[in-house]
Design an enzyme around this catalytic site. Structure first.
Site, mmCIF file in Angstrom:
data_model
loop_
_atom_site.group_PDB
_atom_site.id
_atom_site.type_symbol
_atom_site.label_atom_id
_atom_site.label_comp_id
_atom_site.label_asym_id
_atom_site.label_seq_id
_atom_site.Cartn_x
_atom_site.Cartn_y
_atom_site.Cartn_z
ATOM 1 N N PRO A 1 0.446 -0.783 -0.197
ATOM 2 C CA PRO A 1 0.434 -0.270 0.050
ATOM 3 C C PRO A 1 1.298 1.107 -0.280
ATOM 4 C CG PRO A 1 -0.332 -1.040 2.026
ATOM 5 C CD PRO A 1 0.586 -1.871 0.847
ATOM 6 N N GLU A 2 0.513 1.948 -0.787
ATOM 7 C CA GLU A 2 1.075 3.530 -1.063
ATOM 8 C C GLU A 2 -0.005 4.164 -0.396
ATOM 9 O OE1 GLU A 2 4.343 4.841 -3.906
ATOM 10 O OE2 GLU A 2 4.735 2.483 -3.828
#
Length: 296
Positions: A2-3
């Site tokens: 996850p960014e």
DNA sequence: CCGATTACCTGCACGC
DNA sequence: TGCGTGCAGGTAATCG
């Protein structure tokens, strides 16, 4: 994985279930993730009503009617799953049989909405690089968030702002863009993608695009634009995939994007007219993907 | 001030 | 099939 865009997608997915809902049961099934859970974690959350779900960089913030703000980070492998009771479920027999306890389900939130609808929100994180912390006051002043730089969403990050951040930086562009104190929320994937869009080499000394020349001004403008657009596009892609995403297995987290350069070592550069190929190099111990032909 | 390295932990793809 | 190796999108601490 996850960014920022993935975290924002998770936030939007959880929002309708959590906002306005009361936490009727909270459970941490182990003493720690990356960090130990706060003292009396479950006790302090149980009975609270969630007033808002926010995001700062890659951090989710869960605001309550009273008590601490819950700060969540997904780490590398964290995800949320929403389980809702079927219409034909016996009232009160909450998730008795449907709720399959998967491996690495570390935190469970049982919630009841203002309308009385029940749901279960489960945090799953195999690698346990994620964490949950309390902010006793405004989350922005929490040590974990206090030093974060500008959000790459919205219009705050323009060419002039980026130039001021990169001015006098001797580090490679890649390292500078990954520095959360400068721009908050960019990660390994989107840095590669943004640099490709801007036609700038990840090896370039950051300060060299922050000069006063016409060329430097154009480059800082191009890079700011590339960062904003790559993030906005990814959020839009997440939003459009969200419905299906939640529908299939109830989980919120990673969704598949198509990237121009990330994880495409050896492939032709997708830039129209460019005859180059994507290379993988290692910077600061992490993979960078770029085209040396069109990224200078 | 820098960057590089390591640590944290599990899962997975790969080669033999 | 099994086993060893390396790699993975996160942050933080340590070392030169």
């Amino acid at each position: 994985m996850p960014e920022l865009p993935e975290v924002e997608t998770v936030r939007r997915g959880l929002q309708p279930v959590l906002e306005g809902a009361r936490l009727v049961h909270v459970e941490a099934r182990r003493p720690d993730l990356r960090f130990p859970f706060p003292e009396r974690f479950a006790k302090r959350l149980t009975g609270r009503t969630v007033t808002a779900l926010g995001r700062r960089a890659k951090y989710l913030t869960m605001h309550m009617d009273e008590g601490p703000v819950l700060i969540c980070h997904l780490g590398m492998s964290g995800s949320f799953r929403i389980e809702t009771a079927d219409a034909d479920d016996v009232p009160g027999a909450f998730h008795h049989e449907r709720s399959k306890s998967a491996a690495h389900d570390h935190v469970v939130f049982d919630v009841v909405s203002a309308k009385g609808e029940r749901a279960r929100v489960v945090f799953n994180d195999p690698r346990r690089f994620g964490f949950m912390l309390f902010a006793e006051g405004a989350p922005d002043t929490h040590p974990m968030l206090a030093g974060l730089g500008v959000e790459p969403t919205g219009n705050a990050l323009d060419g002039a702002m980026l130039a001021s951040l990169l001015k006098d930086r001797r580090s490679p562009l890649k390292a500078a863009l990954l520095d959360q104190r400068l721009i908050a929320g960019l990660g390994n994937i989107y840095v590669s993608e943004a640099l490709w869009r801007a036609g700038l080499s990840p090896l370039r000394e950051a300060g060299t695009i922050a000069g006063s020349t016409k060329k430097a001004k154009q480059q800082s403008e191009d890079l700011a634009q590339a960062i904003r657009s790559v993030i906005a596009d990814a959020i839009a892609a997440g939003g459009s995939s969200l419905r299906d995403y939640v529908h299939t297995d109830g989980s919120l987290g990673y969704f598949q994007h198509s990237f121009a350069v990330y994880d495409r070592e050896g492939e032709s550069c997708p830039k129209p007219g460019c005859r180059g190929h994507i290379e993988r190099i290692v910077q600061s111990g992490r993979s960078t993907f770029y085209c040396r032909t069109c990224q200078r």
